[in-house]
Design a protein around this motif. Structure first.
Motif, PDB file in Angstrom:
ATOM      1  N   ASN A 144      36.930   1.473  27.562  1.00  0.00           N
ATOM      2  CA  ASN A 144      36.448   1.210  26.208  1.00  0.00           C
ATOM      3  C   ASN A 144      37.292   1.878  25.133  1.00  0.00           C
ATOM      4  N   ASP A 145      38.376   2.530  25.544  1.00  0.00           N
ATOM      5  CA  ASP A 145      39.283   3.181  24.598  1.00  0.00           C
ATOM      6  C   ASP A 145      38.534   4.178  23.718  1.00  0.00           C
ATOM      7  N   TRP A 146      37.690   5.013  24.360  1.00  0.00           N
ATOM      8  CA  TRP A 146      36.942   6.017  23.608  1.00  0.00           C
ATOM      9  C   TRP A 146      37.867   7.093  23.070  1.00  0.00           C
ATOM     10  N   SER A 147      37.670   7.482  21.839  1.00  0.00           N
ATOM     11  CA  SER A 147      38.308   8.682  21.311  1.00  0.00           C
ATOM     12  C   SER A 147      37.634   9.898  21.942  1.00  0.00           C
ATOM     13  N   LEU A 148      38.219  11.078  21.741  1.00  0.00           N
ATOM     14  CA  LEU A 148      37.605  12.292  22.277  1.00  0.00           C
ATOM     15  C   LEU A 148      36.227  12.512  21.664  1.00  0.00           C
ATOM     16  N   SER A 149      36.087  12.266  20.362  1.00  0.00           N
ATOM     17  CA  SER A 149      34.788  12.464  19.721  1.00  0.00           C
ATOM     18  C   SER A 149      33.744  11.503  20.277  1.00  0.00           C
ATOM     19  N   GLU A 150      34.151  10.263  20.604  1.00  0.00           N
ATOM     20  CA  GLU A 150      33.205   9.313  21.182  1.00  0.00           C
ATOM     21  C   GLU A 150      32.839   9.713  22.603  1.00  0.00           C
ATOM     22  N   LEU A 151      33.797  10.212  23.371  1.00  0.00           N
ATOM     23  CA  LEU A 151      33.504  10.720  24.712  1.00  0.00           C
ATOM     24  C   LEU A 151      32.502  11.864  24.623  1.00  0.00           C
ATOM     25  N   ASN A 152      32.720  12.778  23.696  1.00  0.00           N
ATOM     26  CA  ASN A 152      31.786  13.897  23.527  1.00  0.00           C
ATOM     27  C   ASN A 152      30.394  13.395  23.167  1.00  0.00           C
ATOM     28  N   ARG A 153      30.338  12.391  22.285  1.00  0.00           N
ATOM     29  CA  ARG A 153      29.054  11.868  21.862  1.00  0.00           C
ATOM     30  C   ARG A 153      28.311  11.190  23.017  1.00  0.00           C
ATOM     31  N   GLN A 154      29.022  10.398  23.799  1.00  0.00           N
ATOM     32  CA  GLN A 154      28.399   9.718  24.934  1.00  0.00           C
ATOM     33  C   GLN A 154      27.929  10.715  25.982  1.00  0.00           C
ATOM     34  N   PHE A 155      28.711  11.769  26.200  1.00  0.00           N
ATOM     35  CA  PHE A 155      28.296  12.798  27.159  1.00  0.00           C
ATOM     36  C   PHE A 155      27.078  13.555  26.630  1.00  0.00           C
ATOM     37  N   ASP A 156      27.129  13.956  25.351  1.00  0.00           N
ATOM     38  CA  ASP A 156      26.023  14.714  24.773  1.00  0.00           C
ATOM     39  C   ASP A 156      24.730  13.901  24.737  1.00  0.00           C
ATOM     40  N   SER A 157      24.853  12.577  24.639  1.00  0.00           N
ATOM     41  CA  SER A 157      23.659  11.728  24.634  1.00  0.00           C
ATOM     42  C   SER A 157      23.233  11.325  26.047  1.00  0.00           C
ATOM     43  N   ALA A 158      23.897  11.932  27.063  1.00  0.00           N
ATOM     44  CA  ALA A 158      23.515  11.733  28.472  1.00  0.00           C
ATOM     45  C   ALA A 158      23.565  10.264  28.880  1.00  0.00           C
ATOM     46  N   LEU A 159      24.645   9.579  28.527  1.00  0.00           N
ATOM     47  CA  LEU A 159      24.758   8.156  28.854  1.00  0.00           C
ATOM     48  C   LEU A 159      24.660   7.916  30.356  1.00  0.00           C
ATOM     49  N   TYR A 160      25.324   8.730  31.144  1.00  0.00           N
ATOM     50  CA  TYR A 160      25.320   8.540  32.599  1.00  0.00           C
ATOM     51  C   TYR A 160      23.900   8.612  33.159  1.00  0.00           C
ATOM     52  N   GLU A 161      23.175   9.642  32.763  1.00  0.00           N
ATOM     53  CA  GLU A 161      21.808   9.788  33.266  1.00  0.00           C
ATOM     54  C   GLU A 161      20.910   8.649  32.799  1.00  0.00           C
ATOM     55  N   ARG A 162      21.092   8.225  31.539  1.00  0.00           N
ATOM     56  CA  ARG A 162      20.237   7.155  31.009  1.00  0.00           C
ATOM     57  C   ARG A 162      20.486   5.830  31.723  1.00  0.00           C
ATOM     58  N   LEU A 163      21.749   5.529  31.980  1.00  0.00           N
ATOM     59  CA  LEU A 163      22.054   4.292  32.711  1.00  0.00           C
ATOM     60  C   LEU A 163      21.576   4.386  34.153  1.00  0.00           C
ATOM     61  N   ALA A 164      21.760   5.560  34.746  1.00  0.00           N
ATOM     62  CA  ALA A 164      21.337   5.734  36.135  1.00  0.00           C
ATOM     63  C   ALA A 164      19.824   5.598  36.272  1.00  0.00           C
ATOM     64  N   LEU A 165      19.088   6.112  35.293  1.00  0.00           N
ATOM     65  CA  LEU A 165      17.634   5.999  35.319  1.00  0.00           C
ATOM     66  C   LEU A 165      17.161   4.575  35.045  1.00  0.00           C
ATOM     67  N   SER A 166      18.002   3.791  34.376  1.00  0.00           N
ATOM     68  CA  SER A 166      17.617   2.426  34.009  1.00  0.00           C
ATOM     69  C   SER A 166      18.015   1.394  35.053  1.00  0.00           C
ATOM     70  N   THR A 167      18.701   1.814  36.098  1.00  0.00           N
ATOM     71  CA  THR A 167      19.163   0.860  37.099  1.00  0.00           C
ATOM     72  C   THR A 167      18.471   1.118  38.423  1.00  0.00           C
ATOM     73  N   GLU A 168      18.649   0.206  39.363  1.00  0.00           N
ATOM     74  CA  GLU A 168      18.068   0.375  40.680  1.00  0.00           C
ATOM     75  C   GLU A 168      18.760   1.543  41.403  1.00  0.00           C
TER      76      GLU A 168
END
Length: 351
Positions: A144-168
């Motif tokens: 997705n060509d994330w900048s460092l600030s966008e990577l930090n934002r996605q990590f701080d908003s727990a994107l991985y955990e949220r997607l993992a909780l929303s999937t099978e």
């Protein structure tokens, strides 16, 4: 004549911008590969001299002084330790071959690993101890060509955990192998959505109209939060049926799923009437708006609170079009989401 010149000047300018970006990307990647090899050399030298007391500390200090004299700033003991850690973390770390194939033009290091991001990105990623989570953010940042600030934002908003909780449960591991893959409607849904960029209070002391306005004012950030493939269509999109007028709060289109995505905003607790209203919106778009070759419309009710039992009882068992997701106006606790994810992956029920 002036218009033609302006178009020509713009094309030349765009070409220069692209060229500069490519040069910058090449320099950043070259730095990453070089730092990996420096880290490897330091690690192996330390292993060879491990019998000598304090050899590692001595080596770092002497190397730092030597490189600083030769090349100037950027080779402090701290930076050299980071290069060593970079090698330690990634020397035995294999990322999905599918992802590597997407960047076939990039070289591989001695371990067969490829790198896709800047050194600043990897400094952030190295601090993520969970390898699956680290892989996920690396893949998503590259795709997705994330900048460092966008990577930090996605990590701080727990994107991985949220997607993992929303999937099978069986698909959680796939996140670490391929990142987020959008193949069916549920793949595009997050629960919760994190809207801290709107600057709203945690308590809903605002109207649904204000919530909608804030989203439009921060549309770029909202699109990033929605994820892959979303394009904005309109707000308060009106349609008339049987001489009654209706307004859909927000309408998007997802290019990957090839369907309309409707959002209804609720600042309070979700009611079964809200689900019925969204069902009517979806039915209208399916029957009156979408083209025959497009896929069925998705409806997402974005609410401050919801009762999962009410949602499950209101929707049909084979539902694949209507979704209810909570939204948060402050960053979530990663620790709490990680706890929920751990419970889910060891056999707990999905939240």
């Amino acid at each position: 004549m002036e218009n033609n010149n302006e178009k020509f000047f713009q094309k030349v300018s765009e070409l220069l911008e692209k060229g500069r970006k490519n040069v910058k990307t090449a320099v950043n990647l070259s730095m990453v590969y070089t730092y990996f090899e420096i880290g490897r050399m330091i690690f192996e030298e330390e292993q060879n001299g491990e019998q000598r007391a304090s050899y590692g500390k001595y080596l770092m200090n002497e190397l730092s002084e030597y490189l600083t004299a030769q090349f100037g700033k950027g080779f402090s003991v701290t930076n050299l330790k980071q290069m060593r850690q970079f090698y330690v973390v990634y020397s035995g770390d294999k990322i999905s071959q599918t992802v590597s194939d997407q960047f076939s033009n990039l070289p591989t290091v001695s371990t067969g690993r490829k790198f896709f991001l800047s050194w600043s990105h990897y400094l952030k990623l190295m601090r993520i101890s969970n390898m699956e989570e680290r892989h996920f953010y690396e893949i998503e940042a590259a795709k997705n060509d994330w900048s460092l600030s966008e990577l930090n934002r996605q990590f701080d908003s727990a994107l991985y955990e949220r997607l993992a909780l929303s999937t099978e449960k069986e698909n959680v591991y796939r996140l670490a192998q391929k990142g987020q893959i959008i193949e069916k409607p549920s793949d595009a849904i997050k629960d919760p959505y994190i809207l801290e960029f709107l600057g709203l209070d945690e308590l809903p002391q605002y109207s649904e109209t204000e919530l909608e306005t804030r989203i439009i004012d921060h549309l770029q950030e909202f699109l990033l939060e929605l994820g892959k493939g979303f394009t904005f269509v309109g707000r308060q999109v009106r349609f008339t049926y049987d001489e009654e007028h209706f307004m859909v709060d927000l309408v998007f289109y997802n290019r990957l799923l090839r369907c309309f995505v409707l959002f209804d905003l609720k600042i309070g607790k979700l009611k079964h009437q809200d689900i019925g209203q969204m069902q009517m919106y979806v039915n209208y778009y399916d029957r009156k708006v979408k083209l025959p070759e497009e896929n069925p419309t998705i409806g997402i009710i974005l609410c401050r609170d919801k009762n999962n039992a009410v949602v499950e009882m209101t929707l049909p068992e084979d539902n694949s079009q209507i979704f209810a997701s909570k939204y948060e106006t402050v960053l979530p606790s990663k620790e709490e989401l990680q706890k929920l994810l751990k419970e889910q992956t060891v056999g707990g029920e999905q939240s």
